[in-house]
Design a protein around this motif. Structure first.
Motif, PDB file in Angstrom:
ATOM      1  N   TYR A 309     -18.722  29.251  -1.815  1.00 49.96           N
ATOM      2  CA  TYR A 309     -17.964  28.141  -1.218  1.00 49.96           C
ATOM      3  C   TYR A 309     -16.807  27.709  -2.114  1.00 49.96           C
ATOM      4  CZ  TYR A 309     -17.198  23.424   0.716  1.00 49.96           C
ATOM      5  OH  TYR A 309     -16.654  22.284   1.255  1.00 49.96           O
ATOM      6  N   ILE A 310     -17.091  27.481  -3.375  1.00 48.28           N
ATOM      7  CA  ILE A 310     -16.041  27.051  -4.307  1.00 48.28           C
ATOM      8  C   ILE A 310     -14.960  28.116  -4.418  1.00 48.28           C
ATOM      9  CG2 ILE A 310     -15.540  26.500  -6.726  1.00 48.28           C
ATOM     10  CD1 ILE A 310     -18.332  25.196  -6.865  1.00 48.28           C
ATOM     11  N   HIS A 311     -15.366  29.375  -4.456  1.00 43.15           N
ATOM     12  CA  HIS A 311     -14.399  30.475  -4.557  1.00 43.15           C
ATOM     13  C   HIS A 311     -13.471  30.510  -3.345  1.00 43.15           C
ATOM     14  CE1 HIS A 311     -12.803  34.497  -5.326  1.00 43.15           C
ATOM     15  NE2 HIS A 311     -13.145  34.823  -4.079  1.00 43.15           N
ATOM     16  N   VAL A 312     -14.048  30.440  -2.145  1.00 40.29           N
ATOM     17  CA  VAL A 312     -13.224  30.540  -0.936  1.00 40.29           C
ATOM     18  C   VAL A 312     -12.287  29.345  -0.813  1.00 40.29           C
ATOM     19  CG1 VAL A 312     -13.334  30.437   1.585  1.00 40.29           C
ATOM     20  CG2 VAL A 312     -14.750  32.064   0.350  1.00 40.29           C
ATOM     21  N   LEU A 313     -12.774  28.137  -1.084  1.00 39.30           N
ATOM     22  CA  LEU A 313     -11.892  26.966  -1.024  1.00 39.30           C
ATOM     23  C   LEU A 313     -10.769  27.067  -2.043  1.00 39.30           C
ATOM     24  CD1 LEU A 313     -14.062  25.689   0.831  1.00 39.30           C
ATOM     25  CD2 LEU A 313     -13.649  23.532  -0.366  1.00 39.30           C
ATOM     26  N   THR A 314     -11.109  27.507  -3.239  1.00 41.08           N
ATOM     27  CA  THR A 314     -10.091  27.621  -4.283  1.00 41.08           C
ATOM     28  C   THR A 314      -9.025  28.638  -3.912  1.00 41.08           C
ATOM     29  OG1 THR A 314     -11.684  26.987  -5.995  1.00 41.08           O
ATOM     30  CG2 THR A 314      -9.723  28.191  -6.715  1.00 41.08           C
ATOM     31  N   LYS A 511      -6.014  24.672 -11.047  1.00 35.58           N
ATOM     32  CA  LYS A 511      -4.733  24.370 -11.703  1.00 35.58           C
ATOM     33  C   LYS A 511      -3.814  25.591 -11.648  1.00 35.58           C
ATOM     34  CE  LYS A 511      -5.632  20.218 -13.527  1.00 35.58           C
ATOM     35  NZ  LYS A 511      -4.798  19.020 -13.315  1.00 35.58           N
ATOM     36  N   SER A 512      -4.125  26.516 -10.756  1.00 36.08           N
ATOM     37  CA  SER A 512      -3.431  27.813 -10.726  1.00 36.08           C
ATOM     38  C   SER A 512      -2.184  27.768  -9.843  1.00 36.08           C
ATOM     39  CB  SER A 512      -4.390  28.905 -10.239  1.00 36.08           C
ATOM     40  OG  SER A 512      -3.830  30.185 -10.433  1.00 36.08           O
ATOM     41  N   PHE A 513      -1.289  26.842 -10.179  1.00 35.80           N
ATOM     42  CA  PHE A 513      -0.029  26.663  -9.460  1.00 35.80           C
ATOM     43  C   PHE A 513       0.844  25.739 -10.313  1.00 35.80           C
ATOM     44  CE2 PHE A 513      -3.408  23.887  -7.953  1.00 35.80           C
ATOM     45  CZ  PHE A 513      -2.923  22.650  -8.328  1.00 35.80           C
ATOM     46  N   PRO A 514       2.149  25.706 -10.088  1.00 36.00           N
ATOM     47  CA  PRO A 514       2.997  24.806 -10.861  1.00 36.00           C
ATOM     48  C   PRO A 514       2.765  23.352 -10.462  1.00 36.00           C
ATOM     49  CG  PRO A 514       4.294  25.997  -9.246  1.00 36.00           C
ATOM     50  CD  PRO A 514       2.933  26.603  -9.232  1.00 36.00           C
ATOM     51  N   ASP A 515       2.494  22.511 -11.426  1.00 32.63           N
ATOM     52  CA  ASP A 515       2.287  21.091 -11.215  1.00 32.63           C
ATOM     53  C   ASP A 515       3.531  20.466 -10.583  1.00 32.63           C
ATOM     54  OD1 ASP A 515       0.292  18.807 -12.448  1.00 32.63           O
ATOM     55  OD2 ASP A 515       2.367  18.103 -12.363  1.00 32.63           O
ATOM     56  N   SER A 516       3.332  19.474  -9.736  1.00 34.56           N
ATOM     57  CA  SER A 516       4.458  18.873  -9.031  1.00 34.56           C
ATOM     58  C   SER A 516       5.304  17.966  -9.905  1.00 34.56           C
ATOM     59  CB  SER A 516       3.951  18.083  -7.818  1.00 34.56           C
ATOM     60  OG  SER A 516       3.405  18.945  -6.853  1.00 34.56           O
ATOM     61  N   PHE A 517       4.768  17.508 -11.024  1.00 34.51           N
ATOM     62  CA  PHE A 517       5.514  16.626 -11.919  1.00 34.51           C
ATOM     63  C   PHE A 517       6.290  17.437 -12.955  1.00 34.51           C
ATOM     64  CE2 PHE A 517       2.183  13.816 -10.369  1.00 34.51           C
ATOM     65  CZ  PHE A 517       2.852  12.620 -10.186  1.00 34.51           C
ATOM     66  N   TRP A 518       7.493  16.981 -13.257  1.00 36.52           N
ATOM     67  CA  TRP A 518       8.266  17.578 -14.322  1.00 36.52           C
ATOM     68  C   TRP A 518       7.480  17.537 -15.614  1.00 36.52           C
ATOM     69  CZ3 TRP A 518      12.394  20.527 -14.510  1.00 36.52           C
ATOM     70  CH2 TRP A 518      12.984  20.743 -15.759  1.00 36.52           C
ATOM     71  N   PRO A 519       7.425  18.647 -16.406  1.00 36.64           N
ATOM     72  CA  PRO A 519       8.187  19.893 -16.281  1.00 36.64           C
ATOM     73  C   PRO A 519       7.456  21.012 -15.532  1.00 36.64           C
ATOM     74  CG  PRO A 519       7.141  19.841 -18.415  1.00 36.64           C
ATOM     75  CD  PRO A 519       6.744  18.563 -17.736  1.00 36.64           C
ATOM     76  N   ARG A 526      -6.866  28.855 -13.772  1.00 40.65           N
ATOM     77  CA  ARG A 526      -7.751  27.789 -14.257  1.00 40.65           C
ATOM     78  C   ARG A 526      -8.450  27.086 -13.098  1.00 40.65           C
ATOM     79  NH1 ARG A 526      -5.989  22.536 -17.949  1.00 40.65           N
ATOM     80  NH2 ARG A 526      -7.687  21.177 -17.248  1.00 40.65           N
ATOM     81  N   LEU A 527      -9.753  26.856 -13.283  1.00 41.70           N
ATOM     82  CA  LEU A 527     -10.570  26.154 -12.300  1.00 41.70           C
ATOM     83  C   LEU A 527     -11.451  25.147 -13.020  1.00 41.70           C
ATOM     84  CD1 LEU A 527     -11.669  25.810  -9.401  1.00 41.70           C
ATOM     85  CD2 LEU A 527     -13.289  27.656  -9.896  1.00 41.70           C
TER      86      LEU A 527
END
Length: 588
Positions: A309-314, A511-519, A526-527
């Protein structure tokens, strides 16, 4: 307990609060009380939601601002219609990408240079005027009393103010509010916001002065004081003195958007669901895309918070966020293929890209939603995936929702944090520093541009069940918002938890994407798992390639979700609030 046991066996630390009439749930008990007071006085959900939201601007002092942002989704029972109010300001017309690249060395520093047009006041007043029944004076009075008389700082707010101290200690006007004795104000101490109270009084005076013209005209007079009158002039003077770009023309030409919602659909054991959110100027549609990707999986058979479940949602979130990064931007200035992104056939295609035994080691490549709109990508579309970046992020946001006795629903996500921009002396609030959610890559769809809206993390949600309005819900948490609300929703729609059980269940976040806040920090693979998710599950996720990090039980970084369900048959309301921060609910 093990995380794959029958979730209905989870015992919640708080009861589900049920009532026959109305309910409020928000990010602070005093804001919840403010909204509930308005309901008890005969106001509707929109009156109460605006009262709660403005009270949040007072008491959740570190993570929201009256001069900040406030996306809203609401259901009007009389019209039987869901609508949204954008609640997000625009970059000043004189702000340019070149300035930040050439004069600031490729940085968007905290302070007045990142200030956009304050949008929350217009959002509150537009909601009140168009959908409420009360005057501004009636709904703003609870917030005025809190600002004038003061309130004890909560443990969560006090902790976050202390953590933000280094970010605002050089701004005397902010220090005066949040560290009046030369140190961050602490939990349990009384915070008084005299300047903000006076701002509220000035708005009330403007409304009273136009009362003979009718309720809507009087509310408009208060709005005019803020956007074209003396308050606007004071905002502009302070921003320009601090090196920012805001002008009276930017203020006067601004209006929040009143828009149809974007929609995602999901079928679960609990029923057939539609979830409504704001447009691609915020991250809300990524929730809609994610639930449609997940709609083809038998999530119930996997077991709640199992490794499967965690894998598919992630992996579904990674796909959705890859599209968020590649395509989302201000739809007024960017060609966003939103119809393609939310096409069920596109969801089928993206779902097929999930490997059930192996995690994507980084954010996946974006899809091709253009094809599902019967067209090619624009000739000038040239998005490039980001490189990993180890950096910090900023805190973010609160939330408020209301359901009234008539079935109206209100969902709002007010925001803007203590260290984005300085408080304006004499007004008592900081102008919106939401420019931090822009990019300086000219090829990025959310690249900074004059008059453009940044891509906002705050996003409000409202769900229907079996064709009837069911639940407003939302959370603070920056990029965690979509993931937190997704888990809260599925806990009910798939595993049929009660709302309070759904709010308290263990969480995880990618956390496997660019954060929306600068920078725009980016940690591929990362999970994060809360501690109540067992070690065997964590090891299984590592085996599949997730870079697992353990975080605390009930970790605030996973959000502070609130929601209210309404039974369409008997009108019973059930309110839930998270215990990871300061959220609280009331129902009658």
């Amino acid at each position: 307990m093990t995380t794959n046991q029958n979730p209905t066996g989870i015992t919640s630390f708080r009861p589900d609060l049920t009532g026959n009439s109305h309910a409020v749930s928000s990010g602070h008990h005093l804001a919840t009380a403010a909204g509930f007071r308005i309901l008890e006085q005969g106001g509707n959900a929109i009156d109460a939601g605006v009262a709660s939201g403005i009270a949040i601007n007072v008491v959740v002092a570190d993570n929201t601002s009256f001069g900040g942002v406030a996306p809203i989704v609401l259901y009007d029972a009389n019209a039987d219609r869901v609508s949204t109010i954008s609640g997000l300001g625009r970059w000043p017309k004189s702000a340019t990408l070149e300035h930040f690249l050439e004069d600031r060395g490729g940085d968007i520093p905290p302070g007045m240079e990142r200030v956009i047009v304050p949008a929350a006041p217009d959002a509150w007043l537009t909601a009140l005027s168009d959908h409420g029944t009360m005057t501004l004076e009636q709904v703003i009075t609870p917030a005025l009393e809190l600002a004038h008389d003061g309130f004890p700082v909560s443990r969560g707010v006090g902790r976050r103010i202390a953590a933000a101290w280094e970010g605002f200690r050089d701004w005397p006007s902010t220090v005066e509010v949040y560290a009046p004795e030369g140190r961050p104000i602490a939990a349990g101490e009384r915070m008084v916001r005299t300047d903000l109270a006076r701002t509220f009084e000035r708005l009330i005076e403007a409304e009273r002065g136009a009362a003979s013209q009718g309720r809507e005209a009087a509310i408009r007079a208060a709005r005019d004081l803020f956007y074209t009158g003396e308050i606007g002039e004071e905002i502009v003077a302070a921003v320009q003195e601090g090196g920012g770009f805001l002008t009276m023309d930017d203020m006067a030409s601004f209006h929040v958007g009143k828009e149809a919602p974007e929609t995602g659909r999901f079928s679960g054991p609990g029923g057939e669901f539609e979830v409504y959110t704001c447009g691609a100027w915020c991250q809300g549609p990524s929730f809609a895309e994610a639930i449609q990707i997940l709609d083809g999986h038998d999530l119930a058979s996997m077991g709640h918070n199992s490794a499967d479940y965690i894998h598919v949602l992630t992996e579904a979130v990674k796909l959705s966020f890859a599209d968020r990064d590649a395509f989302y931007g201000d739809p007024d200035l960017v060609d966003v293929p939103i119809k393609g992104l939310l096409d069920p056939s596109y969801a089928d295609e993206r779902r097929s890209q999930i490997d059930l035994e192996a995690a994507s080691p980084e954010m996946p490549l974006a899809g091709n939603p253009w094809r599902f709109e019967g067209r090619e990508a624009p000739a000038d579309y040239d998005y490039q995936p980001p490189e990993p970046l180890a950096a910090g992020t900023e805190g973010d946001t609160s939330y408020a929702c209301v359901v009234d006795r008539w079935g109206n629903m209100f969902s709002a996500t007010p925001s803007d944090t203590i260290a984005m921009a300085p408080v304006i002396k004499g007004l008592g609030f900081a102008p919106s520093g939401r420019g931090t959610q822009s990019w300086l890559d000219p090829k990025h769809p959310s690249a900074l541009a004059p008059g453009k809206r940044p891509r906002l993390t705050p996003n409000a949600l409202l769900a229907f069940k079996n064709g009837r309005p069911w639940m407003p819900f939302g959370t603070p948490g920056g990029d965690a918002q979509v993931q937190t609300t997704l888990q809260f929703f599925l806990n009910q729609a798939v595993f049929e938890m009660s709302p309070q059980q759904a709010a308290e269940a263990p969480r995880f976040q990618s956390k496997s994407f660019p954060d929306s806040f600068w920078p725009h920090a980016y940690f591929p693979g990362r999970l994060d798992l809360e501690g109540r998710i067992d070690d065997d599950t964590a090891e299984d996720l590592k085996r599949r390639g997730h870079l697992v990090t353990r975080i605390d039980d009930f970790a605030r970084i996973t959000g502070d979700v609130c929601g209210i369900t309404r039974d369409s048959e008997d009108g019973t309301v059930t309110a839930a609030s998270d215990l990871r921060a300061d959220a609280y609910a009331m129902a009658r």
